[in-house]
Scaffold this active site. Structure first.
Site, PDB file in Angstrom:
ATOM      1  N   ARG A   1       0.829  -1.198   0.000  1.00  0.00           N
ATOM      2  CA  ARG A   1       0.000   0.000   0.000  1.00  0.00           C
ATOM      3  C   ARG A   1       0.869   1.256   0.000  1.00  0.00           C
ATOM      4  O   ARG A   1       0.454   2.309  -0.469  1.00  0.00           O
ATOM      5  CB  ARG A   1      -0.927   0.003   1.224  1.00  0.00           C
ATOM      6  CG  ARG A   1      -1.992   1.082   1.166  1.00  0.00           C
ATOM      7  CD  ARG A   1      -2.802   1.181   2.435  1.00  0.00           C
ATOM      8  NE  ARG A   1      -3.811   0.153   2.541  1.00  0.00           N
ATOM      9  CZ  ARG A   1      -3.907  -0.701   3.548  1.00  0.00           C
ATOM     10  NH1 ARG A   1      -3.036  -0.653   4.531  1.00  0.00           N
ATOM     11  NH2 ARG A   1      -4.863  -1.606   3.596  1.00  0.00           N
TER      12      ARG A   1
ATOM     13  N   VAL B   1      -9.819   0.600  -4.513  1.00  0.00           N
ATOM     14  CA  VAL B   1      -9.098  -0.661  -4.309  1.00  0.00           C
ATOM     15  C   VAL B   1      -8.081  -0.543  -3.184  1.00  0.00           C
ATOM     16  O   VAL B   1      -7.735   0.542  -2.740  1.00  0.00           O
ATOM     17  CB  VAL B   1      -8.406  -1.120  -5.617  1.00  0.00           C
ATOM     18  CG1 VAL B   1      -9.436  -1.367  -6.693  1.00  0.00           C
ATOM     19  CG2 VAL B   1      -7.402  -0.085  -6.097  1.00  0.00           C
ATOM     20  N   GLU B   2      -7.589  -1.709  -2.720  1.00  0.00           N
ATOM     21  CA  GLU B   2      -6.651  -1.810  -1.597  1.00  0.00           C
ATOM     22  C   GLU B   2      -7.174  -1.070  -0.374  1.00  0.00           C
ATOM     23  O   GLU B   2      -6.445  -0.370   0.322  1.00  0.00           O
ATOM     24  CB  GLU B   2      -5.253  -1.296  -1.990  1.00  0.00           C
ATOM     25  CG  GLU B   2      -4.504  -2.254  -2.888  1.00  0.00           C
ATOM     26  CD  GLU B   2      -3.024  -1.929  -2.985  1.00  0.00           C
ATOM     27  OE1 GLU B   2      -2.491  -1.241  -2.089  1.00  0.00           O
ATOM     28  OE2 GLU B   2      -2.391  -2.379  -3.948  1.00  0.00           O
ATOM     29  N   GLY B   3      -8.462  -1.208  -0.113  1.00  0.00           N
ATOM     30  CA  GLY B   3      -9.113  -0.510   0.991  1.00  0.00           C
ATOM     31  C   GLY B   3      -9.822   0.720   0.467  1.00  0.00           C
ATOM     32  O   GLY B   3      -9.176   1.667   0.005  1.00  0.00           O
TER      33      GLY B   3
END
Length: 844
Positions: A380, A502-504
C-alpha cells in the site's frame, strides 16, 4: 509586588514548566523555590499558608512513589481496565503489524525536525536508473492507449512479451532467484513513470500487482525453501503470472470476515490419498485473475475432525493454487471504467489441494491474517501512491503546456485567473502527491513497515490525483471530453475512481484506519497503558502502568500548554531548523502537532471505546495527522532537491493548503465533540485568537500556475517522473512540450502579428490567413511567416479532437453479432414465459 503580579509570575512559571515538559522533580523544586520567594515577600500569613497547603497536597503524594502507586495509579489502572474495549485477534494483529516512523513524531506533539532532516535522501542505483531510462520507456512506447482501451481491451502481445523478458514482474524478487532485486524507491519510480504514460492504469496495474501484495511478497517473507525455489524464478521471468484473491462479495473492506473456507480432510492427489484441504471460494475484483497461472488465495481454514490438532477453527490462511487445478474457475473479466487491465472473478467449489500449498507449509495454517497485515503496508505504501502521483504529475505537465498553447480572446488561457486557480491546485497537489510517494517509499527502503503512513499515502495520493484529473479535464474542456487517439487526458479522468476503491476503499481508510490505528499504534503512551493494564503480573503491571499513565498526564499537560502558547504566537518562537522560508512552516506545524496531541487524547478520554464508532470524528483527527505528514514530506522533498528558491511557490502552496485543512478539521472535531464543556476548554486552548489559516491566495496560485506554464528547472523537477518522448509525433506529452516551446519562441512574432491586427493592417479573423496577410503587408518576412505556419500546424495538432464513422465505435462487435445476441436473449425470454403467453408469442 502586588498579588496580580505574583499571580502572573506563578502562571508564567507553571506554563513554562508545562510547555517544556519539565520532570516532576524539576517542577516540584521550581514551584517550591518560587513559593519561598513569595513567602519572603511578605504576602500575609493567610495567603502564604494557603499556597503552601495546596503545594503540599499536590507535590507530596505525587513524589512519594509507594503512596502514588497505591492510591492513584492502582485506581486509575482498575478504571482503565473496566473501560478498555476488548481487542479481537484481528484487531490485535493489525495494531501489532508494522513499525512506527515519522508519524510517531507528529503524534508526540513535539516533532523533532532534526530527525526529519537526518532521514537519508532516496536514491537510485545505476542499474535502477538504467532500467527507468531503458526498458520502462521502451514499454511505454509499445503502448497505444486507443488500441489498448478501445480495440483490444488488453495490452498488445509484444508488450506482454516485453514485460516477461525484462522481468518487470520480478522487481522485488532478489537476484538469487532471477529477479531484479530493486529497492522500494526504484519500484515506486517505475510505477510512477508508467503512471505518466498512455494506458497508465492498464500497464501500471499489470506491473504493480505481482510486485505488491501477492505470491512473491508472501513467499519472500513466509514461504518454505521449496516454495521459494520453485515459484520465485518462475514468477521473476513471467513463466508464472500471479494474482492474489482476497476480496469476496460479502467481505470487501472487512477482509477478516471472508466467508471463503477450506476444510482439512483426506483426498486423492496424483493417484494417492493424502491429507489436504477442500476449498470453496467466490472472489471478485482480482487483478490478473483472468490470465493467472498461480492463484494466491485467502480463506478460513477449519479442521472439524481434528486431523491437525485440537483447534477446529484454525483461522485465516493463505495458499498458492495452480490455476490448472481441477475446479479452479478463472477467465471471466470485469470492465472497470474502460480501463481494460486484466481483472475478474475467480471461483472454486470443493477444490482439493495438498496442505503443502499453504504458504509457509502446514505450520503456517491460520497465520494468514498476520501475513496480510505485515505485508499489506509495504504494498500500500508503493503501488497506488506511485501510480497516482505519476498520473498527477503527467496531468500537471500536460495541462500547464496546454494552458500556455491554447488561446481564447487573443490570449493564452493560462493568463485567466480562473484557469490559474485550477492550475495552482494541479501543480500543488501533484507536488504534494509525489513528495508523499518519495517519502513513504524511502521509509520502506530504510527498513520500516509503515502501516499508518501507508494508509495516509494510499488515501491522499489517490484523492489528490483524482482532484488533479478533474481540474485537468476542466482546463482541457472539449479537448478532454472527446475520446480518441489524440486524447491524452480523458482515460486518466475516467479511471481515477478505480484507485479510490481498491486496496481498501478510501472512505473507510480515512474514517477507520488512519487515526484508528494511529491513535494507539503511534501514541507515545496509549499502547503501553493497554499492555500494562492487561499484564497479569500485578507488581510488574502496576509499575509499567504508573510510568505510562503519568507520562501520559505530562504529555497532555504539555500539549495543552504548547497549544495555548503557540496558538497565541502562531508557532513563532518554537524550535525549528532550516532556512527562514521553510522554518516558518515548521513552526506552524509545531502548533498543529500539539493541537493533535491534545485533541486526540481528549476525544479518547471523552468517547473511550465509542470513538471507533464515531467515524467522522476519527476521520477528522486522521486528516490532521495526514496533512502534517503531507507537509513534512513536501518540506523534506524540497530540501532533498537542493532547496531551490524557484520551487518555494509549490512548497508554500502545499503548506498553506494543508494548514487551512488542518484548522478546518480541528474545528470540525470541536463542534462535534459530545462533552461540550470539554470542547469549549479545548477550543480556548487550540484557537485562543481564533482561526488564522487561509487557503493559498491568488498571488500564490499565480506563481504555481507560472511554474507549470514555463519550461525550466522548477517545472522539470515537479514533473521529473514523467516520460516525455523527444519526438513530437507521439500526440501526447512530447507534442505538448515541443509545441509549448515553439509558442514561447514565437512570442515576439505573435505579438507583432496581433499589433498589426489591432492597427488594421491585417483584417482576417482566421489565424492561418492572418499569417499570409501579414506577409503581404510586410509585417513578416518569409522566414518569419514560415515559423508561424509551422507553429499553426503544431497548434492544430494539439487542439485537434477525434471524430469517427459510426462503424468505428462498435468496439470490436459486428452488427450481425449484436443482432444474434439480441435474438438469443429474446428467445430465452420467450422460453421463460408461462405456457399461455408463450403459445401466443409462437402464434404471433
Amino acid at each position: 509586588m502586588s498579588a496580580l503580579i505574583w499571580f502572573a509570575i506563578f502562571a508564567g512559571v507553571l506554563l513554562a514548566l508545562a510547555y517544556h515538559r519539565a520532570s516532576l522533580r524539576t517542577a516540584t523544586y521550581s514551584v517550591g523555590a518560587l513559593l519561598v520567594l513569595y513567602s519572603l515577600s511578605g504576602p500575609g500569613w493567610g495567603w502564604g499558608l494557603l499556597c503552601w497547603a495546596v503545594f503540599a497536597a499536590v507535590a507530596l503524594p505525587l513524589n512519594r512513589e509507594a503512596w502514588r502507586k497505591t492510591y492513584l495509579t492502582r485506581p486509575a489502572r482498575d478504571f482503565f481496565r473496566r473501560v478498555l474495549p476488548p481487542l479481537s485477534d484481528t484487531e490485535r494483529t493489525a495494531l501489532e503489524a508494522g513499525t512506527v516512523w515519522w508519524e510517531g513524531e507528529l503524534f508526540s506533539g513535539r516533532p523533532d525536525w532534526h530527525r526529519l532532516a537526518a532521514i537519508p535522501e532516496p536514491e537510485l542505483s545505476a542499474e535502477e536508473q538504467a532500467f527507468l531510462d531503458g526498458p520502462v520507456e521502451q514499454l511505454i512506447d509499445l503502448c497505444d492507449e486507443w488500441r489498448i482501451t478501445h480495440e483490444d481491451a488488453d495490452l498488445p502481445d509484444e508488450a506482454w512479451r516485453f514485460l516477461k523478458e525484462n522481468r518487470f514482474f520480478g522487481m522485488i524478487i532478489p537476484k538469487e532467484y532471477g529477479g531484479l532485486g530493486f529497492g522500494a524507491y526504484a519500484h515506486s519510480c517505475v510505477l510512477a513513470k508508467l503512471g505518466s504514460g498512455p494506458a497508465a492504469i492498464t500497464v501500471g496495474s499489470t506491473v504493480a500487482v505481482p510486485n505488491s501484495l501477492g505470491p512473491a511478497e508472501l513467499l519472500l517473507h513466509y514461504g518454505t525453501n521449496e516454495q521459494k525455489n520453485h515459484y520465485l524464478p518462475r514468477l521473476a521471468d513471467g513463466r508464472e503470472i500471479p494474482c492474489f484473491a482476497l476480496t469476496s462479495p460479502h467481505a470487501g473492506s472487512d477482509a477478516g470476515a471472508i466467508p471463503d473456507k477450506g476444510v482439512v480432510c483426506r483426498g486423492q492427489w496424483n493417484g494417492k490419498e493424502i491429507l489436504g484441504m477442500r476449498l470453496t471460494w467466490d472472489k471478485r475484483y482480482i487483478t490478473l485473475a483472468p490470465v493467472a497461472t498461480v492463484l494466491g488465495l485467502a480463506f478460513k481454514l477449519y479442521d472439524p475432525d481434528g486431523l491437525l490438532g485440537d483447534r477446529e477453527d484454525i483461522g485465516v490462511t493463505c495458499a498458492l493454487i495452480p490455476t490448472d487445478t481441477p475446479g479452479v474457475e478463472i477467465g471471466r473479466r470485469h470492465f472497470p471504467l474502460n480501463a481494460p487491465f486484466q481483472n475478474g472473478p475467480t471461483r472454486g467449489e470443493e477444490v482439493f489441494v495438498p496442505l503443502d500449498f499453504i504458504i509457509g507449509g502446514p505450520e503456517m495454517a491460520g497465520e494468514g491474517w498476520r501475513m496480510l497485515m505485515e505485508c499489506l503496508a509495504v504494498g500500500r505504501s508503493i503501488s497506488l501512491p506511485s501510480m497516482s502521483s505519476g498520473s498527477a504529475t503527467a496531468a500537471a505537465f500536460a495541462t500547464g503546456a496546454y494552458a500556455r498553447i491554447r488561446r481564447q480572446f487573443n490570449v493564452h488561457i493560462g493568463a485567466f485567473e480562473g484557469v490559474q486557480e485550477a492550475l495552482a491546485r494541479i501543480g500543488g497537489l501533484a507536488y504534494a502527491a509525489d513528495s508523499v510517494r518519495r517519502f513513504t517509499a524511502n521509509a520502506v527502503d530504510l527498513g520500516e513497515t509503515p502501516s499508518v503512513p501507508s494508509a495516509i499515502a494510499k488515501y491522499h495520493c489517490t484523492d489528490m490525483a483524482r482532484q488533479v484529473s478533474i481540474d485537468a479535464m476542466d482546463v482541457h474542456a472539449g479537448k478532454g471530453v472527446c475520446l480518441g487517439p489524440s486524447n491524452y487526458i480523458g482515460r486518466g479522468y475516467q479511471g481515477a475512481p478505480i484507485a479510490i476503491t481498491v486496496e481498501g476503499a478510501n472512505i473507510l481508510t480515512r474514517s477507520m484506519m488512519i487515526f484508528g490505528q494511529g491513535a494507539i499504534r503511534c501514541h507515545p503512551y496509549v499502547l503501553k497503558e493497554m499492555e500494562a493494564a492487561r499484564d497479569e503480573d500485578d507488581g510488574r503491571g502496576l509499575d509499567a502502568f504508573d510510568d505510562a499513565f503519568f507520562g501520559h498526564v505530562g504529555h497532555d499537560i504539555a500539549a495543552a500548554a504548547r497549544s495555548l502558547v503557540l496558538g497565541v504566537t502562531q508557532g513563532r518562537g518554537s524550535a525549528a531548523p532550516g532556512e527562514r522560508d521553510t522554518r516558518r512552516h515548521l513552526q506552524r506545524m509545531n502548533r498543529y502537532a500539539a493541537n493533535l496531541a491534545l485533541l486526540g487524547d481528549l476525544a479518547l478520554a471523552v468517547l473511550g471505546g465509542e470513538l471507533k464508532f464515531r467515524e467522522s470524528i476519527s476521520a477528522r483527527l486522521g486528516d490532521v495527522l495526514a496533512y502534517l505528514y503531507i507537509a513534512s514530506a513536501t518540506i523534506k522533498r524540497f530540501e532533498d532537491d537542493g532547496g531551490h528558491p524557484e520551487d518555494l511557490p509549490l512548497v508554500d502552496w502545499v503548506c498553506e493548503d494543508c494548514f487551512h485543512r488542518i484548522e478546518t478539521q480541528l474545528d470540525g472535531v470541536l463542534r462535534n465533540l459530545p462533552a461540550r464543556p470539554v470542547a469549549w476548554l479545548a477550543r480556548a486552548l487550540i484557537f485562543p485568537v481564533g482561526r488564522r489559516a487561509h487557503r493559498p491566495d491568488d498571488k500564490a496560485g499565480a506563481r504555481v500556475a507560472g511554474i507549470l506554464q514555463t519550461p525550466g528547472a522548477a517545472r522539470r523537477r515537479l514533473t521529473q517522473t514523467c516520460y516525455v518522448p523527444d519526438s513530437a509525433d507521439d500526440g501526447g506529452l512530447g507534442l505538448l512540450d515541443a509545441t509549448m516551446r515553439m509558442v514561447l519562441d514565437c512570442r515576439d512574432l505573435e505579438k507583432r502579428l496581433m499589433d498589426a491586427v489591432k492597427k488594421g493592417r491585417v483584417a482576417s479573423d482566421h489565424p492561418r490567413e492572418r499569417i499570409e496577410e501579414a506577409l503581404e503587408a510586410g509585417v513578416l518576412d518569409e522566414a518569419e511567416a514560415e515559423r508561424l505556419r509551422a507553429l499553426y500546424e503544431r497548434l492544430m495538432a494539439v487542439i485537434r479532437v477525434d471524430d469517427f464513422d459510426a462503424t468505428e465505435l462498435r468496439a470490436g462487435r459486428s452488427t450481425s453479432a449484436r443482432k444474434d445476441a439480441a435474438a438469443q436473449g429474446s428467445a430465452k425470454k420467450t422460453a421463460r414465459k408461462p405456457r399461455r403467453k408463450r403459445k401466443k408469442a409462437e402464434e404471433a
